[in-house]
Design an enzyme around this catalytic site. Structure first.
Site, short mmCIF file in Angstrom:
data_model
loop_
_atom_site.label_atom_id
_atom_site.label_comp_id
_atom_site.label_asym_id
_atom_site.label_seq_id
_atom_site.Cartn_x
_atom_site.Cartn_y
_atom_site.Cartn_z
N HIS A 125 26.16 -12.46 4.51
CA HIS A 125 24.97 -12.08 3.76
C HIS A 125 24.50 -13.27 2.93
O HIS A 125 25.25 -14.22 2.69
CB HIS A 125 25.24 -10.89 2.84
CG HIS A 125 25.60 -9.63 3.55
ND1 HIS A 125 24.68 -8.86 4.22
CD2 HIS A 125 26.80 -9.01 3.71
CE1 HIS A 125 25.28 -7.81 4.76
NE2 HIS A 125 26.57 -7.88 4.46
N ASP A 128 17.35 -14.31 -0.33
CA ASP A 128 16.11 -15.11 -0.27
C ASP A 128 15.18 -14.58 -1.34
O ASP A 128 14.72 -13.44 -1.26
CB ASP A 128 15.50 -14.98 1.13
CG ASP A 128 14.06 -15.48 1.22
OD1 ASP A 128 13.55 -16.04 0.24
OD2 ASP A 128 13.43 -15.28 2.29
N HIS A 130 11.66 -14.63 -3.02
CA HIS A 130 10.28 -15.06 -2.83
C HIS A 130 9.74 -15.76 -4.08
O HIS A 130 8.72 -16.44 -4.01
CB HIS A 130 9.40 -13.86 -2.49
CG HIS A 130 9.62 -13.33 -1.11
ND1 HIS A 130 8.74 -12.47 -0.50
CD2 HIS A 130 10.62 -13.53 -0.21
CE1 HIS A 130 9.18 -12.16 0.72
NE2 HIS A 130 10.33 -12.80 0.91
N HIS A 165 15.35 -10.52 -0.63
CA HIS A 165 15.99 -9.79 0.48
C HIS A 165 17.05 -10.66 1.13
O HIS A 165 17.13 -11.87 0.89
CB HIS A 165 14.95 -9.33 1.50
CG HIS A 165 14.19 -10.44 2.18
ND1 HIS A 165 14.64 -11.08 3.32
CD2 HIS A 165 13.01 -11.04 1.86
CE1 HIS A 165 13.76 -12.01 3.68
NE2 HIS A 165 12.76 -12.01 2.80
N CYS A 166 17.86 -10.05 1.96
CA CYS A 166 18.86 -10.76 2.73
C CYS A 166 18.18 -11.38 3.95
O CYS A 166 17.33 -10.75 4.58
CB CYS A 166 19.97 -9.82 3.16
SG CYS A 166 21.41 -10.63 3.89
N HIS A 176 19.08 -6.52 8.55
CA HIS A 176 19.60 -6.41 7.20
C HIS A 176 18.54 -5.85 6.24
O HIS A 176 18.86 -5.05 5.36
CB HIS A 176 20.11 -7.77 6.72
CG HIS A 176 21.41 -8.18 7.31
ND1 HIS A 176 22.42 -8.76 6.58
CD2 HIS A 176 21.89 -8.09 8.58
CE1 HIS A 176 23.46 -9.02 7.37
NE2 HIS A 176 23.14 -8.62 8.60
N MET A 181 18.67 -4.04 2.44
CA MET A 181 18.94 -5.24 1.65
C MET A 181 17.66 -5.91 1.15
O MET A 181 17.26 -6.98 1.61
CB MET A 181 19.78 -6.23 2.44
CG MET A 181 21.19 -5.74 2.67
SD MET A 181 22.36 -7.07 3.06
CE MET A 181 22.68 -7.73 1.43
N HIS A 286 -0.24 5.43 -4.66
CA HIS A 286 -1.28 6.26 -5.27
C HIS A 286 -0.61 7.23 -6.22
O HIS A 286 0.40 7.85 -5.88
CB HIS A 286 -2.05 7.03 -4.19
CG HIS A 286 -2.99 8.06 -4.73
ND1 HIS A 286 -4.22 7.74 -5.27
CD2 HIS A 286 -2.88 9.42 -4.83
CE1 HIS A 286 -4.84 8.85 -5.66
NE2 HIS A 286 -4.04 9.87 -5.41
N GLU A 310 -7.77 3.80 -7.61
CA GLU A 310 -7.21 5.08 -7.17
C GLU A 310 -5.98 4.88 -6.29
O GLU A 310 -5.01 5.63 -6.36
CB GLU A 310 -8.26 5.88 -6.39
CG GLU A 310 -8.83 5.11 -5.20
CD GLU A 310 -9.95 5.85 -4.51
OE1 GLU A 310 -9.79 7.05 -4.24
OE2 GLU A 310 -10.99 5.21 -4.24
N THR A 311 -6.03 3.86 -5.45
CA THR A 311 -4.93 3.51 -4.55
C THR A 311 -4.92 2.00 -4.46
O THR A 311 -5.96 1.35 -4.45
CB THR A 311 -5.16 4.11 -3.15
OG1 THR A 311 -5.26 5.53 -3.26
CG2 THR A 311 -4.02 3.77 -2.20
N HIS A 337 0.07 6.53 0.12
CA HIS A 337 -1.07 7.33 0.56
C HIS A 337 -1.37 7.22 2.04
O HIS A 337 -2.48 7.55 2.48
CB HIS A 337 -2.32 7.05 -0.27
CG HIS A 337 -3.20 8.26 -0.43
ND1 HIS A 337 -3.88 8.84 0.61
CD2 HIS A 337 -3.48 9.02 -1.52
CE1 HIS A 337 -4.57 9.89 0.18
NE2 HIS A 337 -4.34 10.03 -1.12
#
Length: 382
Positions: A125, A128, A130, A165-166, A176, A181, A286, A310-311, A337
């Site tokens: 494992h 990463d 971002h 994330h992995c 993964h 993950m 939403h 709204e969304t 939504h």
């Protein structure tokens, strides 16, 4: 370690994986051992204990000090989880939860994470970020076998919400991720959040919603399969994954994880910051009965927030943030939504808000009652 991994590959019945995985490592793993270490000896160190989502560890909204080194520890746990009644997933997790915990720091701080790969695990494992700069987001510097640990430090240079994330290489990456993950980190501006006019804003509560798409195989009778370990689950899971149709789309790892007795709670007049991540697919949060007062749809706090949405749209592989002040009491549904995914596949949460009803905002003028159909209005179009 090699023997365990070889046994895993044999159990999965996929002879191609060692070649693909080895190739990915050869191309991507970096050796930075010859570079002199950064001298951060003058910076203060602060240890933060991560907590299980949707809650978030203690943190300041406005930094009260100069940049610091924020220390976190995280354990990788491979375990079976029940996604829905009768539907079990051989999950791979950060700190035992799906999603992994939300980390909070400030712009300019250094994130120092010690990552433990439990000796009971079968898989390699890594992590990463971002939010990080360089070396595959830290992925090439954190690849650990079962029974190993590693420590990564990076400077948080960009404010916002970001996915982690992995990403262990090759075909292991999507598997993964959709096995649980992923998580998120929030890098706050040192002087806190600001609205569209640059005016400081704060929140009373923060909830972290991690959305996951799962791909649980079924047998010839249409029943969900159950597996002994992650290795055994791989071939059948891969077939479902490659069809791109999830069996479940859920918040925080399970259908009903944030509804009923597990519902979130707030009080009328409180401002709640919702941090929402999806590491693999697009989603559309939403709040039924509420709005996004301020929405950082792409999750980046250097950009002014949008208002009154709204969304909102969270791109796959990203995290966003939305601030809402609850003006009415009641039960609010927080959903993806795509209502098929919300209602049929599980992507629904509830927020129970205490307070006093305001009829000026909404009033039931007449309660439902029977009427004489002979006097029904005739104004409907033919």
């Amino acid at each position: 370690m090699l023997t365990r991994r070889a046994a895993l590959i044999g159990a999965a019945g996929i002879a191609a994986i060692p070649v693909l995985h080895k190739t990915a490592q050869a191309e991507e793993i970096m050796d930075t051992s010859m570079v002199p270490p950064a001298d951060l000896s003058k910076l203060k160190r602060v240890k933060r204990k991560l907590v299980r989502p949707p809650m978030v560890h203690e943190h300041e909204q406005v930094a009260s000090t100069e940049p610091q080194i924020i220390e976190f520890e995280m354990q990788i746990v491979e375990k079976e989880i029940e996604v829905d009644s009768g539907a079990y997933l051989q999950a791979m997790t950060f700190n035992g939860s799906v999603p992994g915990p939300l980390m909070v720091v400030h712009e300019g701080d250094y994130v120092e994470l010690t990552l433990y790969n439990s000796p009971e695990n079968l898989m390699q494992h890594n992590i990463d970020f971002h939010s990080a700069t360089g070396a595959l987001g830290g992925g090439s510097l954190t690849l650990v076998n079962p029974g190993e640990k590693t420590t990564l430090r990076f400077k948080a240079t960009r404010p916002g919400t970001f996915v982690y994330h992995c990403a262990p290489g090759g075909p292991m990456i999507p598997w993964h991720v959709v096995s649980g993950m992923s998580g998120a980190i929030m890098v706050l501006p040192r002087d806190g959040l600001k609205d569209h006019n640059g005016t400081p804003v704060s929140y009373d509560r923060v909830f972290y919603i991690g959305e996951n798409d799962f791909y649980i195989p079924k047998d010839e009778n249409g029943e969900y399969k159950r597996f002994e370990d992650v290795g055994e689950s791989y071939p059948d899971t891969l077939d479902v994954m490659n069809g791109l149709i999830p069996s479940h789309v859920v918040f925080n790892g399970k259908v009903g994880s944030l509804t009923g007795d597990n519902a979130l709670h707030a009080t009328q007049g409180e401002k709640v910051l919702f941090v929402h991540s999806q590491a693999n697919r697009d989603t559309r949060p939403h709040l039924i009965g509420g709005h996004g007062d301020l929405v950082w749809e792409t999750g980046k706090f250097n950009n002014p927030p949008e208002r009154d949405l709204e969304t909102w749209f969270i791109r796959g592989g990203s995290a966003g943030a939305a601030l809402y002040e609850f003006l009415q009491p009641g039960v609010y549904a927080y959903v993806n939504h795509n209502l098929i995914e919300a209602v049929n596949l599980g992507a629904t949460a509830h927020v129970v808000v205490d307070g006093d009803w305001n009829n000026d905002l909404m009033e039931q003028v007449e309660a439902p009652t029977a009427y004489d159909a002979a006097y029904e209005g005739k104004t409907a179009l033919p």
